[in-house]
Design a protein around this motif. Structure first.
Motif, mmCIF file in Angstrom:
data_model
loop_
_atom_site.group_PDB
_atom_site.id
_atom_site.type_symbol
_atom_site.label_atom_id
_atom_site.label_comp_id
_atom_site.label_asym_id
_atom_site.label_seq_id
_atom_site.Cartn_x
_atom_site.Cartn_y
_atom_site.Cartn_z
ATOM 1 N N MET A 194 53.132 2.542 -7.672
ATOM 2 C CA MET A 194 52.966 3.378 -8.861
ATOM 3 C C MET A 194 51.494 3.465 -9.259
ATOM 4 N N GLU A 195 51.101 4.653 -9.602
ATOM 5 C CA GLU A 195 49.720 4.880 -10.049
ATOM 6 C C GLU A 195 49.587 4.498 -11.511
ATOM 7 N N LEU A 196 48.663 3.612 -11.829
ATOM 8 C CA LEU A 196 48.465 3.233 -13.229
ATOM 9 C C LEU A 196 47.293 4.012 -13.815
ATOM 10 N N SER A 197 47.439 4.410 -15.058
ATOM 11 C CA SER A 197 46.392 5.218 -15.696
ATOM 12 C C SER A 197 45.104 4.408 -15.831
ATOM 13 N N LYS A 198 44.027 5.111 -16.055
ATOM 14 C CA LYS A 198 42.721 4.442 -16.141
ATOM 15 C C LYS A 198 42.698 3.440 -17.300
ATOM 16 N N ASN A 199 43.192 3.895 -18.428
ATOM 17 C CA ASN A 199 43.237 3.015 -19.587
ATOM 18 C C ASN A 199 44.664 2.915 -20.103
ATOM 19 N N TYR A 200 44.875 1.912 -20.948
ATOM 20 C CA TYR A 200 46.197 1.753 -21.538
ATOM 21 C C TYR A 200 46.459 2.879 -22.534
ATOM 22 N N VAL A 201 47.661 3.475 -22.451
ATOM 23 C CA VAL A 201 48.016 4.572 -23.351
ATOM 24 C C VAL A 201 49.197 4.137 -24.217
ATOM 25 N N PRO A 202 48.927 3.677 -25.427
ATOM 26 C CA PRO A 202 50.002 3.118 -26.257
ATOM 27 C C PRO A 202 51.069 4.148 -26.606
ATOM 28 N N GLN A 203 50.651 5.383 -26.810
ATOM 29 C CA GLN A 203 51.600 6.400 -27.265
ATOM 30 C C GLN A 203 52.777 6.541 -26.303
ATOM 31 N N ALA A 204 52.516 6.271 -25.034
ATOM 32 C CA ALA A 204 53.555 6.477 -24.040
ATOM 33 C C ALA A 204 54.604 5.375 -24.052
ATOM 34 N N THR A 205 54.276 4.213 -24.624
ATOM 35 C CA THR A 205 55.185 3.086 -24.453
ATOM 36 C C THR A 205 55.853 2.589 -25.732
ATOM 37 N N GLU A 206 55.215 2.784 -26.871
ATOM 38 C CA GLU A 206 55.683 2.079 -28.064
ATOM 39 C C GLU A 206 57.084 2.496 -28.509
ATOM 40 N N GLN A 207 57.279 3.799 -28.617
ATOM 41 C CA GLN A 207 58.583 4.273 -29.060
ATOM 42 C C GLN A 207 59.671 3.814 -28.094
ATOM 43 N N LYS A 208 59.347 3.892 -26.824
ATOM 44 C CA LYS A 208 60.310 3.520 -25.782
ATOM 45 C C LYS A 208 60.790 2.082 -25.973
ATOM 46 N N TRP A 209 59.852 1.182 -26.157
ATOM 47 C CA TRP A 209 60.265 -0.221 -26.264
ATOM 48 C C TRP A 209 60.972 -0.507 -27.577
ATOM 49 N N TYR A 210 60.527 0.133 -28.645
ATOM 50 C CA TYR A 210 61.204 -0.137 -29.925
ATOM 51 C C TYR A 210 62.673 0.254 -29.828
ATOM 52 N N ASP A 211 62.900 1.443 -29.280
ATOM 53 C CA ASP A 211 64.285 1.909 -29.153
ATOM 54 C C ASP A 211 65.092 0.987 -28.239
ATOM 55 N N TYR A 212 64.437 0.568 -27.178
ATOM 56 C CA TYR A 212 65.120 -0.304 -26.220
ATOM 57 C C TYR A 212 65.547 -1.621 -26.881
ATOM 58 N N TRP A 213 64.616 -2.284 -27.538
ATOM 59 C CA TRP A 213 64.943 -3.566 -28.202
ATOM 60 C C TRP A 213 66.051 -3.378 -29.237
ATOM 61 N N ASN A 214 65.882 -2.300 -30.002
ATOM 62 C CA ASN A 214 66.818 -2.056 -31.091
ATOM 63 C C ASN A 214 68.218 -1.763 -30.554
ATOM 64 N N THR A 215 68.261 -0.928 -29.539
ATOM 65 C CA THR A 215 69.553 -0.564 -28.957
ATOM 66 C C THR A 215 70.247 -1.766 -28.333
ATOM 67 N N LYS A 216 69.447 -2.629 -27.743
ATOM 68 C CA LYS A 216 70.011 -3.835 -27.127
ATOM 69 C C LYS A 216 70.506 -4.823 -28.182
ATOM 70 N N GLY A 217 70.202 -4.548 -29.433
ATOM 71 C CA GLY A 217 70.677 -5.428 -30.500
ATOM 72 C C GLY A 217 69.862 -6.700 -30.662
ATOM 73 N N TYR A 218 68.659 -6.713 -30.129
ATOM 74 C CA TYR A 218 67.844 -7.934 -30.224
ATOM 75 C C TYR A 218 67.454 -8.277 -31.657
ATOM 76 N N PHE A 219 67.442 -7.272 -32.527
ATOM 77 C CA PHE A 219 66.972 -7.517 -33.894
ATOM 78 C C PHE A 219 68.099 -7.995 -34.810
ATOM 79 N N HIS A 220 69.314 -7.837 -34.351
ATOM 80 C CA HIS A 220 70.431 -8.154 -35.228
ATOM 81 C C HIS A 220 70.822 -9.622 -35.088
ATOM 82 N N SER A 221 71.058 -10.222 -36.213
ATOM 83 C CA SER A 221 71.403 -11.642 -36.220
ATOM 84 C C SER A 221 72.826 -11.843 -36.723
ATOM 85 N N VAL A 222 73.512 -12.757 -36.057
ATOM 86 C CA VAL A 222 74.836 -13.187 -36.492
ATOM 87 C C VAL A 222 74.794 -14.711 -36.502
ATOM 88 N N PRO A 223 75.314 -15.329 -37.525
ATOM 89 C CA PRO A 223 75.267 -16.798 -37.560
ATOM 90 C C PRO A 223 75.881 -17.408 -36.299
#
Length: 873
Positions: free
Chosen positions: A1-30
């Motif tokens: 895979m070709e990696l961009s010259k510099n890190y591009v945050p815009q491309a990744t942030e939304q993706k990971w937030y949705d991923y974590w959230n959908t996986k239920g990582y933020f939800h707590s149950v006793p």
RNA sequence: GGAGGCAUAGCUCAGCUGGUUCAGAGCAUCUGCCUUACAAGCAGAGGGUCCGCGGUUCGAAUCCGUGUGCCUCCA
């Protein structure tokens, strides 16, 4: 895979937030794990994200993400505060723009608009927190006016009323003439203001024409004067004992009273007393039984009681009355004067001290356990300097004015009958029943109190009520999550909120609401001004996230925020963060390039790799321990600096260069795999601070079995000092030789030859090849004497000889070494002196003495080496 | 008026319970490098009577007192 010259945050942030959230990582149950719980300080429902929120919530997210990696069941509760006065002011403004006058609306109509407004704009700030990466348990979102929450507030009020903590009474309060409501002391901001001190003379009631001159910044209140007061020891006025004078313009006859409250030096030493409009005058009035004449209406215009200027605004009258005093001959002079003027935190209107009927909560009893809990460290404050502030306030605690003349909020559950009897009950039906019980034949329509509660009277239940305390005081969730772990807040609401939560916690759960309170600093701009909407000096946070990415914004606020100290925010921190994220990105690119060069045998760098990987591994162990300690003390900024330097300096600048395969050479698979592991360990340490970037790089490094957010930190283990020392020696050797190259103006491509005189040849077997490559040496040999014409230097106790292939001046060399020798001898002398001092040896701790001994022996060894080198030159 | 905080490199700041491997970081400055991860970078360097004064101590940037200058909160 070709990696961009510099890190591009815009491309990744939304993706990971949705991923974590959908996986239920933020939800707590006793469950069976220990809980780590944070309740977010609920932002105003009207709010938009600003720097203060960014700092505050980033800190919470960091604590939480780290706790998650340490095996805790983490729960972070989001929510918003209905913020009665701020929201009501906003809704009133909106209505005004729509051409609607609030006063023409019924309470129900107004509340309908307010709720619409809340539904439309109320969730904005929480959405913005998602952009920041906050790992909030969204299923637990609360609002302080939710149905259940509303009930809890009502029930607490009724309970405290029945316990006798709550009463209704007339007192002087801070009145906001714009919002038409009482404010607590904490909601008033004192601002330095340029005013005029007006001198006015009052005619004495006597046969001769005689006057007494007073000075005031509020001449319009003259109409409410009911006395003039002077100091009993003031000789100027001693003859006025028992006399009266006349209030100008209206000729009210008022007494001249004597009280040592007066400051003889201030103004003329004579004070006009207006008990209705100044707290100090009010107290004086109480003491001397003065009449109270309230000359102001609720909206700040003059009332009938003023006799003059009725219905005109107080500030217009302030100017007008001066002119009239001139005409009447009572005006003496006017001077510029700087004083503190109180304004409303929310509406910015000048506050009017006003006598008013309000609801009060006596705090004395509840303050006791709350004060003790902090003083004896059951609840720990970080930084602890805030304990003093807390103690001072708690031991001088005043009754809390809990009523507000607003509509938006929990309406006070008190009903009045025609006689004015009060019935406090959770519901109207119960109030009616109480009335019926008292007056079986009565047929009054009960009238409910119009006022609502101060916002903080609901906010103080937050840590309990988000776990449904009111429904069931012993429910499972409350038992699991309460007391919460850490409260993160700014010191400016230590009284408003922190103190009161502690009080309610002990009052209703018999327990502290949180174990630690971490106070962040206030964020100031470059000129040191507090960031505020009024000044417009707060950067647009969403734009910053848009431009730089959330990780970098998080980095920038954290790197500049030592615990509890104010932060001067400067955008250069963003650049530092951006550079850092690029550094990590480029390290990823480098490592990925090696993937293709990897061979099973890996002849090229397995030797160097063994030394380097072992050193880097131990550096990480060492740093982990340091970071543990820093987190324990909430030194989040320092921990970030440690991680920053570990990644940039140790990993990128040293380690990667040490294991980098030479041009056209293969990479050892073992070294490659170890490099990936080390990189992963580093990403994990950084993850709480920069979650998106680290998760992204973690997954790009190689196929992963788990997500970084959940990766568990290993238990702390001690680093191998021997390995660390060897790494440090290698670094020093490299730096010293590079420095010498630089000073002799060698080009990077020009090679040198190196010879070492050492007692430690094993070290060079392991690390010599790295050394040779890092200084671009064509040869590295062991020597026992100085080759002629080579440059000599001493690193620790290693004698290093360098052939730079140029003419060197032996005298200059000798001079430099001589200089170093002198310094070392001086140093040794001071250490010797210390060690031969009996009192030092007796008093100092053993490890300190041990350390001095080591310094002594090191210095002796180095001096010996230097002297040998010198003699060889 | 009362209470508290802060004064460390040109700038913004770290420096825990006193002990030259703590006088440090970032930015800025200077020197040399476009060394195929990164010039948003690399390799180096220079720069501070740790606000003044006094005290405690074997020893103070670190503790105490005092002065000066800023800041915050409260009245």
């Amino acid at each position: 895979m070709e990696l961009s010259k510099n890190y591009v945050p815009q491309a990744t942030e939304q993706k990971w937030y949705d991923y974590w959230n959908t996986k239920g990582y933020f939800h707590s149950v006793p469950d069976e794990r220990p809980a780590y719980t944070i309740v977010m300080p609920p932002p105003n429902v009207t709010g938009v994200l600003h720097m203060g929120h960014a700092l505050n919530n980033t800190v919470q997210d960091i604590l939480l993400r780290r706790a998650r990696m340490q095996g805790y069941n983490t729960c972070w509760v989001p929510g918003t505060d209905h913020a009665s006065i701020a929201t009501e002011a906003k809704v009133v403004n909106m209505l005004r723009e729509m051409g609607i006058d609030k006063n023409k609306l019924s309470r129900e109509e107004f509340l309908k608009y307010a709720w619409e407004w809340k539904e439309k704009y109320g969730g904005i700030i929480l959405q913005q927190l998602k952009k920041l990466g906050c790992s909030l348990d969204w299923e637990r979102t609360h609002f302080t006016m939710d149905e259940g929450y509303y009930k809890a507030v009502i029930n607490v009020f009724v309970d405290l009323y029945r316990k006798g903590n709550i009463y209704r009474g007339v007192k002087m309060i801070n009145w906001d003439p714009q919002a038409l409501t009482a404010l607590s002391d904490e909601e008033v901001i004192h601002k330095e203001t340029n005013s005029k001190l007006t001198y006015v003379r009052y005619r004495i009631d006597s046969d001769t024409e005689e006057y007494i001159t007073i000075a005031t910044v509020r001449p319009e209140t003259i109409l409410g004067d009911t006395a003039v007061c002077v100091h009993p020891d003031d000789e100027r006025y001693a003859h006025l004992k028992g006399k009266y004078c006349f209030v100008p313009l209206i000729n009210r006859r008022i007494p001249i009273i004597f009280d040592d409250y007066i400051d003889k030096e201030f103004g003329t030493g004579a004070l006009k007393v207006t008990p209705a409009h100044d707290i100090n005058d009010y107290n004086l009035g109480q003491k001397h039984n003065l009449e109270v004449i309230d000359t102001l209406n609720a909206n700040g215009t003059l009332s009938e009681a003023a006799q003059l200027y009725i219905g005109e605004d107080r500030f217009a009258v302030r100017k007008k009355i001066v002119e009239d005093l001139k005409t009447s001959g009572n005006f003496v002079k006017q001077e510029d004067y700087t004083n503190q003027v109180g304004v409303s935190e929310r509406t910015n209107a000048v506050i009017e001290p006003r006598l008013s009927m309000q609801w009060w909560c006596n705090m004395d009893r509840m303050a006791q356990p709350a004060l003790e809990a902090v003083m004896n460290d059951d609840i720990r404050f970080y930084p602890s300097k805030f304990k003093n502030l807390y103690r001072h306030w708690m031991s001088n605690i005043k009754d809390w004015c809990i009523s507000r003349q607003l509509w938006w909020g929990q309406r006070i559950p008190a009903w009045y009958d025609k006689q004015g009897n009060i019935y406090v009950a959770p519901t109207e039906a119960e109030a009616k029943a109480a009335y019926k019980a008292a007056f079986p034949d009565g047929a009054d329509e009960l009238r409910q109190e119009e006022d609502v509660f101060d916002t903080w009277f609901s906010a103080w239940l937050w840590p309990m009520e988000v776990f449904d305390w009111d429904k069931d005081h012993n429910n499972k969730e409350l038992a699991y999550y309460y007391p919460t772990s850490t409260l993160v807040t700014a010191p400016d609401i230590i009284f408003f909120w922190v103190a009161r939560m502690i009080m309610s916690g002990y009052e209703y759960q018999g327990k502290l609401p949180f174990e630690q309170v971490y106070f962040t600093g206030l964020i100031r701009d470059k000129q040191g001004r507090k960031m505020s909407k009024q000044l417009g000096n707060s950067p647009d946070l969403l734009q910053l996230i848009e431009d730089y990415g959330a990780d970098i914004v998080r980095f920038s606020v954290l790197i500049s925020s030592p615990a509890g100290n104010d932060i001067l925010y400067d955008e250069s921190f963003l650049e530092q963060g951006r550079n850092f994220s690029n550094k990590i990105w480029n390290a990823l690119k480098l490592v990925k390039m090696w993937e293709e060069k990897t061979t099973q045998e890996g002849l090229s760098n397995s030797q160097d790799g063994a030394f380097a990987t072992s050193w880097m591994h131990n550096r990480i162990l060492e740093a982990r321990t340091q970071i543990d300690h820093m987190f324990r003390d909430f030194k989040l900024s320092e921990a970030l600096k440690t991680i920053y330097s570990l990644i940039w300096d140790d990993f990128c600048s040293w380690y990667l260069e040490w294991v980098k395969p030479a041009q056209d050479q293969a990479m050892s698979r073992e070294v490659y795999e170890k490099t990936l592991s080390l990189f992963e360990d580093l990403l994990q340490l950084l993850h709480p601070y920069m979650p998106f970037l680290t998760e992204e790089v973690f997954h790009l490094l190689r196929e992963q079995q788990e997500d970084l957010i959940n990766r568990q930190l290993p238990a702390a283990s001690a680093a191998d000092d021997q390995v660390l020392r060897q790494g440090a020696l290698l670094q020093q050797l490299i730096s010293a030789i590079r420095d010498t190259r630089n000073k002799n103006q060698l080009k990077p491509k020009e090679t040198v030859s190196v010879a070492i005189d050492t007692a430690n040849t094993g070290f060079y077997t392991a690390a010599g090849h790295i050394l040779q490559r890092q200084v671009n040496a064509d040869s590295l040999e062991m020597a026992t004497e100085a080759p002629a014409g080579w440059i000599a230097l001493v690193v620790q106790t290693e004698k290093v000889y360098l052939d730079c292939k140029i003419e060197v001046d032996p005298e200059a060399q000798r001079g430099k070494m001589q200089e170093e020798l002198e310094y070392l001898k001086g140093f040794l002398l001071s250490v010797d002196k210390k060690l031969s001092n009996e009192r030092f040896v007796q008093n100092a701790k053993p490890e300190i003495i041990e350390n001095e001994r080591k310094k002594q022996s090191d210095a002796v060894a180095k001096i010996k080496t230097l002297e040998e080198s010198l003699s060889l030159l």
